[in-house]
Design an enzyme around this catalytic site. Structure first.
Site, PDB file in Angstrom:
ATOM      1  N   CYS A  80       0.877  -1.173   0.000  1.00  0.00           N
ATOM      2  CA  CYS A  80       0.000   0.000   0.000  1.00  0.00           C
ATOM      3  C   CYS A  80       0.914   1.223   0.000  1.00  0.00           C
ATOM      4  CB  CYS A  80      -0.909  -0.014   1.230  1.00  0.00           C
ATOM      5  SG  CYS A  80      -1.934   1.465   1.378  1.00  0.00           S
ATOM      6  N   HIS A 174      -2.279  -4.755 -10.429  1.00  0.00           N
ATOM      7  CA  HIS A 174      -2.954  -3.580 -10.981  1.00  0.00           C
ATOM      8  C   HIS A 174      -3.296  -3.794 -12.447  1.00  0.00           C
ATOM      9  CE1 HIS A 174      -2.545  -0.597  -7.730  1.00  0.00           C
ATOM     10  NE2 HIS A 174      -1.540  -1.366  -7.355  1.00  0.00           N
ATOM     11  N   GLU A 223     -10.260   0.313  -6.030  1.00  0.00           N
ATOM     12  CA  GLU A 223      -9.303  -0.558  -5.335  1.00  0.00           C
ATOM     13  C   GLU A 223      -9.883  -1.936  -5.002  1.00  0.00           C
ATOM     14  OE1 GLU A 223      -6.823   0.525  -2.141  1.00  0.00           O
ATOM     15  OE2 GLU A 223      -6.712   2.648  -2.713  1.00  0.00           O
ATOM     16  N   CYS A 232      -4.735   6.316  -4.614  1.00  0.00           N
ATOM     17  CA  CYS A 232      -4.122   4.988  -4.476  1.00  0.00           C
ATOM     18  C   CYS A 232      -2.658   5.105  -4.881  1.00  0.00           C
ATOM     19  CB  CYS A 232      -4.850   3.975  -5.364  1.00  0.00           C
ATOM     20  SG  CYS A 232      -4.121   2.324  -5.331  1.00  0.00           S
ATOM     21  N   GLY A 235      -1.451   2.447  -7.189  1.00  0.00           N
ATOM     22  CA  GLY A 235      -2.178   2.713  -8.443  1.00  0.00           C
ATOM     23  C   GLY A 235      -1.527   3.832  -9.234  1.00  0.00           C
TER      24      GLY A 235
HETATM   25  N1  API Z   1      -6.351  -2.153  -2.340  1.00  0.00           N
HETATM   26  C1  API Z   1      -4.941  -2.523  -2.531  1.00  0.00           C
HETATM   27  C2  API Z   1      -4.145  -2.255  -1.223  1.00  0.00           C
HETATM   28  C3  API Z   1      -4.023  -0.760  -0.904  1.00  0.00           C
HETATM   29  C4  API Z   1      -3.388   0.018  -2.022  1.00  0.00           C
HETATM   30  C5  API Z   1      -3.562   1.541  -1.982  1.00  0.00           C
HETATM   31  N2  API Z   1      -4.355   2.058  -0.898  1.00  0.00           N
HETATM   32  C6  API Z   1      -2.218   2.248  -2.113  1.00  0.00           C
HETATM   33  O1  API Z   1      -2.066   3.379  -1.628  1.00  0.00           O
HETATM   34  O2  API Z   1      -1.314   1.644  -2.764  1.00  0.00           O
HETATM   35  C7  API Z   1      -4.846  -4.021  -2.877  1.00  0.00           C
HETATM   36  O3  API Z   1      -5.810  -4.756  -2.603  1.00  0.00           O
HETATM   37  O4  API Z   1      -3.791  -4.411  -3.421  1.00  0.00           O
END
Ligand code: API
Length: 299
Positions: A80, A174, A223, A232, A235
């Site tokens: 994250c 991603h 997400e 994100c 992201g």
């Molecule tokens: N939902 C993402 C985890 C958090 C990523 C996001 N909050 C960031 O800042 O990278 C996943 O399931 O891989």
């Protein structure tokens, strides 16, 4: 015999509007479970957050801490990016370490976190992989085309057209789509269909990228395990890396998200992201009572 309540100290933080409950699992005995994560993250019945971030002692010999991440749906995930900036801010504010930069252990190795003089935080995001198997993504028999160095996979969606996807793993998976305008992008329609598409064996985060110029993009992300967030971090890194590979962007890239600005640099090997980290408040919670009340209500 009445058991003493298990009280957890926590701190609420956000990185460009992506919000977190950060818990020190070094100074207090924390056993996180998917059910506890779901209860903590619930917007009405709990504290409310996109993810739960857990600080633990490392098992990797070169790491200062272990960095664990749980989505609002309780799923534990590999990385994250916005959370990593809050993670190092929290460690310094809680005096768990004065080291800067810090090395944090994640699923696929080490990331390097540094608080900068201007109060922003830079993260060396670690391993980035472009082979579909790294996500995993089953690309077999899927029509695709080549855009510069990038392969675009044409994924038919039930009653929602066909999405031309770039896929990559910033440790976490991603898929990135190029759109003309993120304000009118089909995030609500296509986001959930791609996030849970059977070809993504562990589901996927879905980014909708609008290119402003070669050093600026706008981005929305649906997400995995949460839904659309204000920002994100992984992201943003995924969008920039695929944009550069498509020959459409040059590093560094300013990423405008609904929750704030991030800067992503990529030289084809090292991926670095810089952005804000904000502490909102600290509190404590009786975790067993929270889960009990949550389960009663959530049935
Ligand atoms: N939902 C993402 C985890 C958090 C990523 C996001 N909050 C960031 O800042 O990278 C996943 O399931 O891989």
């Amino acid at each position: 015999m009445h058991q003493a309540p298990m009280i957890w100290q926590f701190t609420k933080m956000h990185g460009a509007g992506n919000d977190f409950i950060v818990i020190d699992g070094v100074s207090q005995p924390i056993e996180m479970t998917p059910e506890r994560a779901r209860a903590l993250a619930h917007r009405q019945l709990g504290i409310g957050a996109d993810q739960i971030l857990l600080v633990e002692n490392p098992s990797h010999p070169e790491a200062d801490f272990r960095y664990r991440i749980f989505n609002a749906d309780g799923s534990e995930v590999e990385h994250c990016g916005n959370g990593a900036r809050c993670f190092v801010r929290f460690i310094h504010e809680q005096r768990l370490s004065r080291r800067n930069p810090l090395k944090a252990e994640i699923a696929t190795g080490l990331i390097i976190l540094e608080e900068k003089e201007n109060n922003s935080v830079t993260v060396d995001m670690g391993l980035t992989r472009f082979d579909p198997a790294a996500l995993p993504f089953d690309a077999e028999d899927l029509s695709h085309c080549q855009a510069h160095e990038e392969t675009l996979w044409n994924l038919p969606l039930p009653n929602a057209g066909t999405a031309a996807l770039s896929v990559l793993a910033i440790s976490n998976p991603h898929a990135v789509l190029l759109v003309d305008n993120i304000d009118t992008a089909p995030v609500a329609e296509q986001g959930p269909l791609i996030e849970s598409h059977p070809r993504f064996g562990n589901r996927v985060n879905v980014g909708f990228m609008q290119i402003i110029n070669r050093n600026q993009i706008r981005l929305r992300v649906y997400e995995r395990g949460v839904g659309e967030t204000l920002s994100c971090g992984t992201g943003a890194c995924a969008a920039v890396a695929t944009g550069i590979r498509r020959g459409l962007l040059d590093s560094p890239v300013n990423v405008q998200t609904r929750g704030g600005q991030l800067t992503v640099e990529w030289d084809g090997t090292r991926l670095q992201m810089t952005g804000p980290a904000t502490t909102v408040f600290s509190g404590q919670v009786d975790i067993d009572k929270l889960v009990k009340d949550f389960c009663l209500q959530d049935e």
